[in-house]
Design an enzyme around this catalytic site. Structure first.
Site, PDB file in Angstrom:
ATOM      1  CB  SER A   1      -1.325  -5.703   5.366  1.00 13.30           C
ATOM      2  OG  SER A   1      -2.849  -5.513   3.988  1.00 13.30           O
TER       3      SER A   1
ATOM      4  CG  HIS B   1      -6.723  -5.063   0.060  1.00 12.14           C
ATOM      5  ND1 HIS B   1      -5.971  -5.593   1.167  1.00 12.14           N
ATOM      6  CD2 HIS B   1      -5.516  -3.568  -0.362  1.00 12.14           C
ATOM      7  CE1 HIS B   1      -5.203  -4.288   2.153  1.00 12.14           C
ATOM      8  NE2 HIS B   1      -4.559  -3.568   0.586  1.00 12.14           N
TER       9      HIS B   1
END
Ligand code: PAF
Length: 281
Positions: free
Chosen positions: A188, A37
Protein backbone atom coordinates in the site's frame (compact mmCIF):
# COMPACT_ATOMS: atom_id res chain seq x y z
CA UNK A 1 -20.60 -10.27 1.75
CA UNK A 2 -21.62 -8.70 5.02
CA UNK A 3 -19.75 -5.71 6.48
CA UNK A 4 -19.69 -5.72 10.27
CA UNK A 5 -18.29 -3.05 12.56
CA UNK A 6 -19.55 -4.45 15.82
CA UNK A 7 -17.92 -7.27 17.84
CA UNK A 8 -21.25 -8.80 18.96
CA UNK A 9 -22.55 -9.03 15.38
CA UNK A 10 -19.28 -10.59 14.28
CA UNK A 11 -19.40 -13.21 17.03
CA UNK A 12 -23.07 -14.00 16.28
CA UNK A 13 -22.37 -14.65 12.59
CA UNK A 14 -19.36 -16.82 13.40
CA UNK A 15 -21.35 -18.75 16.03
CA UNK A 16 -23.86 -19.63 13.29
CA UNK A 17 -21.10 -21.01 11.06
CA UNK A 18 -19.58 -22.97 13.93
CA UNK A 19 -22.96 -24.51 14.77
CA UNK A 20 -23.16 -25.66 11.16
CA UNK A 21 -19.73 -27.30 11.56
CA UNK A 22 -17.94 -24.87 9.26
CA UNK A 23 -14.28 -23.84 9.53
CA UNK A 24 -13.26 -20.20 9.57
CA UNK A 25 -10.23 -18.45 8.05
CA UNK A 26 -9.06 -14.92 8.85
CA UNK A 27 -7.23 -12.40 6.66
CA UNK A 28 -6.14 -9.47 8.86
CA UNK A 29 -5.39 -6.29 6.88
CA UNK A 30 -5.11 -2.54 7.28
CA UNK A 31 -7.15 -2.02 4.12
CA UNK A 32 -6.21 -0.22 0.91
CA UNK A 33 -6.25 -3.67 -0.56
CA UNK A 34 -4.32 -4.67 -3.66
CA UNK A 35 -3.75 -7.90 -5.58
CA UNK A 36 -1.44 -9.15 -2.80
CA UNK A 37 -4.29 -9.02 -0.26
CA UNK A 38 -6.70 -10.63 -2.71
CA UNK A 39 -4.24 -13.51 -3.14
CA UNK A 40 -4.24 -13.99 0.67
CA UNK A 41 -8.00 -14.13 0.61
CA UNK A 42 -8.06 -16.71 -2.17
CA UNK A 43 -5.56 -18.85 -0.28
CA UNK A 44 -7.83 -18.92 2.77
CA UNK A 45 -10.93 -19.35 0.60
CA UNK A 46 -9.47 -22.66 -0.62
CA UNK A 47 -8.78 -23.90 2.88
CA UNK A 48 -11.67 -22.77 5.05
CA UNK A 49 -15.45 -22.91 4.63
CA UNK A 50 -15.85 -19.27 5.64
CA UNK A 51 -13.58 -16.26 5.31
CA UNK A 52 -13.43 -13.16 7.48
CA UNK A 53 -11.23 -10.25 6.39
CA UNK A 54 -10.53 -7.41 8.79
CA UNK A 55 -9.77 -3.86 7.72
CA UNK A 56 -8.37 -1.81 10.58
CA UNK A 57 -5.62 0.79 10.52
CA UNK A 58 -4.15 -0.13 13.88
CA UNK A 59 -2.91 2.94 15.77
CA UNK A 60 -0.71 1.01 18.21
CA UNK A 61 1.66 -0.26 15.52
CA UNK A 62 2.55 3.22 14.22
CA UNK A 63 5.28 5.17 15.97
CA UNK A 64 5.34 8.94 16.46
CA UNK A 65 6.04 10.61 13.09
CA UNK A 66 5.03 7.53 11.10
CA UNK A 67 2.25 7.51 8.51
CA UNK A 68 -0.80 6.62 10.67
CA UNK A 69 -2.68 9.78 9.70
CA UNK A 70 -1.94 9.59 5.99
CA UNK A 71 -2.25 5.78 5.69
CA UNK A 72 -4.71 5.32 2.79
CA UNK A 73 -8.26 4.48 3.92
CA UNK A 74 -10.34 3.16 1.01
CA UNK A 75 -13.14 1.12 2.60
CA UNK A 76 -15.65 1.29 -0.29
CA UNK A 77 -13.03 0.09 -2.76
CA UNK A 78 -11.88 -2.61 -0.31
CA UNK A 79 -15.44 -3.86 0.12
CA UNK A 80 -15.85 -4.37 -3.63
CA UNK A 81 -12.52 -6.21 -3.96
CA UNK A 82 -13.19 -8.47 -0.97
CA UNK A 83 -16.69 -9.39 -2.16
CA UNK A 84 -15.21 -10.24 -5.56
CA UNK A 85 -12.48 -12.39 -3.97
CA UNK A 86 -15.06 -14.45 -2.05
CA UNK A 87 -14.97 -12.93 1.43
CA UNK A 88 -17.97 -13.74 3.68
CA UNK A 89 -17.58 -11.04 6.33
CA UNK A 90 -15.60 -7.83 6.26
CA UNK A 91 -14.91 -6.79 9.84
CA UNK A 92 -14.15 -3.04 9.93
CA UNK A 93 -14.19 -2.01 13.59
CA UNK A 94 -13.80 1.45 15.10
CA UNK A 95 -10.75 2.05 17.31
CA UNK A 96 -13.00 1.95 20.42
CA UNK A 97 -14.18 -1.57 19.53
CA UNK A 98 -10.68 -3.02 19.58
CA UNK A 99 -9.35 -0.65 22.24
CA UNK A 100 -12.23 -0.06 24.69
CA UNK A 101 -9.90 1.62 27.20
CA UNK A 102 -8.14 3.66 24.49
CA UNK A 103 -5.17 2.68 22.35
CA UNK A 104 -2.76 4.18 24.93
CA UNK A 105 -4.20 2.12 27.79
CA UNK A 106 -4.49 -1.24 26.09
CA UNK A 107 -3.17 -4.52 27.42
CA UNK A 108 -0.10 -5.10 25.27
CA UNK A 109 1.51 -8.27 23.99
CA UNK A 110 5.26 -8.29 23.78
CA UNK A 111 7.13 -11.02 21.95
CA UNK A 112 10.67 -10.76 23.30
CA UNK A 113 13.98 -11.08 21.41
CA UNK A 114 12.51 -11.67 17.95
CA UNK A 115 11.08 -8.13 18.03
CA UNK A 116 14.27 -6.44 19.16
CA UNK A 117 16.08 -6.61 15.83
CA UNK A 118 15.58 -5.31 12.24
CA UNK A 119 12.09 -3.70 12.04
CA UNK A 120 11.78 -3.83 15.83
CA UNK A 121 15.05 -1.93 16.31
CA UNK A 122 14.00 0.78 13.83
CA UNK A 123 10.34 0.96 14.82
CA UNK A 124 10.27 0.60 18.63
CA UNK A 125 6.92 -0.75 19.85
CA UNK A 126 5.75 -1.62 16.34
CA UNK A 127 5.55 -5.36 16.93
CA UNK A 128 3.86 -4.91 20.32
CA UNK A 129 1.10 -3.12 18.42
CA UNK A 130 0.96 -5.81 15.74
CA UNK A 131 0.93 -8.72 18.22
CA UNK A 132 -1.69 -6.99 20.37
CA UNK A 133 -4.12 -6.22 17.55
CA UNK A 134 -3.68 -9.65 15.97
CA UNK A 135 -4.34 -11.31 19.36
CA UNK A 136 -7.50 -9.19 19.72
CA UNK A 137 -8.64 -10.20 16.21
CA UNK A 138 -7.84 -13.85 16.96
CA UNK A 139 -9.95 -13.65 20.14
CA UNK A 140 -12.89 -12.09 18.36
CA UNK A 141 -12.90 -14.33 15.29
CA UNK A 142 -11.37 -17.49 16.81
CA UNK A 143 -10.33 -18.66 13.34
CA UNK A 144 -9.03 -22.12 12.48
CA UNK A 145 -6.44 -20.50 10.27
CA UNK A 146 -5.08 -17.05 9.49
CA UNK A 147 -2.85 -15.90 6.66
CA UNK A 148 -0.07 -13.32 6.62
CA UNK A 149 2.08 -12.17 3.70
CA UNK A 150 5.70 -13.24 3.57
CA UNK A 151 6.60 -9.70 2.54
CA UNK A 152 6.37 -8.78 6.23
CA UNK A 153 8.73 -11.59 7.07
CA UNK A 154 9.51 -10.57 10.65
CA UNK A 155 5.83 -9.91 11.38
CA UNK A 156 5.05 -13.44 10.21
CA UNK A 157 7.68 -14.88 12.56
CA UNK A 158 6.41 -12.76 15.47
CA UNK A 159 2.83 -13.97 14.98
CA UNK A 160 3.91 -17.59 14.63
CA UNK A 161 5.86 -17.24 17.88
CA UNK A 162 2.93 -15.62 19.69
CA UNK A 163 0.54 -18.34 18.52
CA UNK A 164 2.89 -21.09 19.68
CA UNK A 165 3.78 -19.46 22.96
CA UNK A 166 0.15 -18.73 23.87
CA UNK A 167 -0.99 -22.17 22.62
CA UNK A 168 -3.58 -20.59 20.34
CA UNK A 169 -5.33 -23.27 18.27
CA UNK A 170 -4.78 -21.38 15.01
CA UNK A 171 -2.83 -22.43 11.96
CA UNK A 172 -0.73 -19.52 10.68
CA UNK A 173 -0.17 -19.63 6.95
CA UNK A 174 2.45 -17.69 4.99
CA UNK A 175 1.50 -16.34 1.58
CA UNK A 176 4.18 -15.61 -1.05
CA UNK A 177 5.02 -12.00 -1.89
CA UNK A 178 3.32 -10.67 -4.99
CA UNK A 179 5.43 -8.40 -7.19
CA UNK A 180 4.95 -6.01 -10.05
CA UNK A 181 6.58 -7.10 -13.31
CA UNK A 182 9.73 -5.15 -12.49
CA UNK A 183 10.09 -6.94 -9.14
CA UNK A 184 8.74 -4.29 -6.76
CA UNK A 185 6.84 -6.05 -3.96
CA UNK A 186 3.19 -4.96 -3.85
CA UNK A 187 2.53 -2.66 -0.90
CA UNK A 188 0.00 0.00 0.00
CA UNK A 189 2.94 2.33 0.60
CA UNK A 190 4.10 2.12 -3.05
CA UNK A 191 1.55 4.80 -3.88
CA UNK A 192 3.55 7.32 -1.83
CA UNK A 193 6.38 7.06 -4.40
CA UNK A 194 6.83 9.82 -6.96
CA UNK A 195 7.10 8.74 -10.61
CA UNK A 196 10.90 9.05 -10.47
CA UNK A 197 11.10 7.07 -7.21
CA UNK A 198 8.83 4.37 -8.62
CA UNK A 199 11.38 3.82 -11.41
CA UNK A 200 14.15 3.31 -8.86
CA UNK A 201 12.15 1.27 -6.32
CA UNK A 202 12.71 -2.17 -8.02
CA UNK A 203 16.41 -1.79 -7.14
CA UNK A 204 15.53 -3.32 -3.77
CA UNK A 205 14.42 -6.59 -5.32
CA UNK A 206 17.30 -6.49 -7.82
CA UNK A 207 19.71 -6.10 -4.90
CA UNK A 208 18.12 -8.98 -2.98
CA UNK A 209 18.28 -11.21 -6.05
CA UNK A 210 21.94 -10.35 -6.55
CA UNK A 211 22.66 -11.12 -2.87
CA UNK A 212 21.08 -14.54 -3.30
CA UNK A 213 23.08 -15.26 -6.47
CA UNK A 214 26.39 -14.17 -4.96
CA UNK A 215 25.68 -16.12 -1.77
CA UNK A 216 25.07 -19.26 -3.87
CA UNK A 217 28.47 -18.61 -5.48
CA UNK A 218 30.08 -18.80 -2.05
CA UNK A 219 30.41 -15.15 -0.93
CA UNK A 220 30.36 -14.45 2.81
CA UNK A 221 27.11 -12.97 4.15
CA UNK A 222 28.79 -10.05 5.92
CA UNK A 223 30.49 -8.90 2.70
CA UNK A 224 27.20 -9.20 0.83
CA UNK A 225 25.41 -7.03 3.38
CA UNK A 226 28.03 -4.31 2.96
CA UNK A 227 28.02 -4.46 -0.85
CA UNK A 228 24.20 -4.41 -0.99
CA UNK A 229 24.02 -1.43 1.38
CA UNK A 230 26.45 0.48 -0.84
CA UNK A 231 24.51 -0.47 -3.99
CA UNK A 232 21.25 0.83 -2.52
CA UNK A 233 22.92 4.03 -1.32
CA UNK A 234 24.30 4.62 -4.83
CA UNK A 235 20.76 4.17 -6.18
CA UNK A 236 19.51 6.95 -3.88
CA UNK A 237 18.09 4.89 -1.00
CA UNK A 238 18.77 5.44 2.68
CA UNK A 239 18.85 1.89 4.05
CA UNK A 240 17.72 1.24 7.63
CA UNK A 241 19.15 -2.27 7.37
CA UNK A 242 20.34 -4.77 4.82
CA UNK A 243 20.70 -8.08 6.61
CA UNK A 244 21.17 -11.78 6.01
CA UNK A 245 19.64 -13.71 8.87
CA UNK A 246 18.52 -17.17 9.86
CA UNK A 247 14.97 -17.47 8.50
CA UNK A 248 13.86 -19.42 11.57
CA UNK A 249 14.64 -16.90 14.33
CA UNK A 250 16.21 -13.93 12.49
CA UNK A 251 19.46 -14.48 14.41
CA UNK A 252 22.85 -13.72 12.82
CA UNK A 253 24.16 -16.77 10.97
CA UNK A 254 27.45 -18.41 11.90
CA UNK A 255 30.23 -17.62 9.41
CA UNK A 256 29.90 -21.09 7.84
CA UNK A 257 26.07 -21.31 7.94
CA UNK A 258 24.90 -21.68 4.32
CA UNK A 259 21.29 -22.90 4.52
CA UNK A 260 17.99 -21.65 5.94
CA UNK A 261 18.85 -17.97 5.46
CA UNK A 262 16.89 -14.95 4.29
CA UNK A 263 17.98 -11.50 3.11
CA UNK A 264 15.94 -8.57 4.42
CA UNK A 265 15.98 -4.90 3.47
CA UNK A 266 14.31 -1.78 4.80
CA UNK A 267 15.21 1.43 3.00
CA UNK A 268 13.84 4.90 2.52
CA UNK A 269 13.34 6.38 -0.91
CA UNK A 270 12.46 10.02 -0.37
CA UNK A 271 9.83 9.97 2.37
CA UNK A 272 8.68 6.40 1.65
CA UNK A 273 9.99 3.48 3.66
CA UNK A 274 9.99 0.21 1.74
CA UNK A 275 10.68 -3.29 3.05
CA UNK A 276 11.29 -6.53 1.20
CA UNK A 277 13.01 -9.87 1.69
CA UNK A 278 14.14 -12.93 -0.20
CA UNK A 279 14.58 -16.38 1.31
CA UNK A 280 17.76 -18.03 -0.03
CA UNK A 281 16.51 -21.62 -0.14
O1 PAF B 1 0.30 -6.56 7.89
C1 PAF B 1 -0.62 -5.80 8.22
O2 PAF B 1 -1.37 -5.30 7.38
C2 PAF B 1 -0.82 -5.45 9.68
O3 PAF B 1 0.39 -5.38 10.35
C3 PAF B 1 -1.79 -6.41 10.41
C4 PAF B 1 -1.23 -7.83 10.45
C5 PAF B 1 -3.13 -6.41 9.71
C6 PAF B 1 -2.00 -5.94 11.85
O4 PAF B 1 -2.52 -4.66 11.90
Amino acid sequence: MQTVTDAAALRAAIRGWRTAGQTVGLVPTMGNLHAGHHSLLKLVRNRADRVVASVFVNPTQFGPGEDFERYPRTLAQDQAGLAEAGCDILFAPEVATLYPFGADSSVSIHVPRLTETLEGAHRPGHFDGVATVVAKLFNLVQPDLAVFGQKDFQQLRVIERMVRDLSLPIKVMAAPTLRDEDGLALSSRNQYLSAAERVRAPQIYATLTQMRELFAQGHAWQALEQAATARLQRAGFVPDYVAIRRAEDLGEPEADERTGLVALVAARLGTTRLIDNLPFD
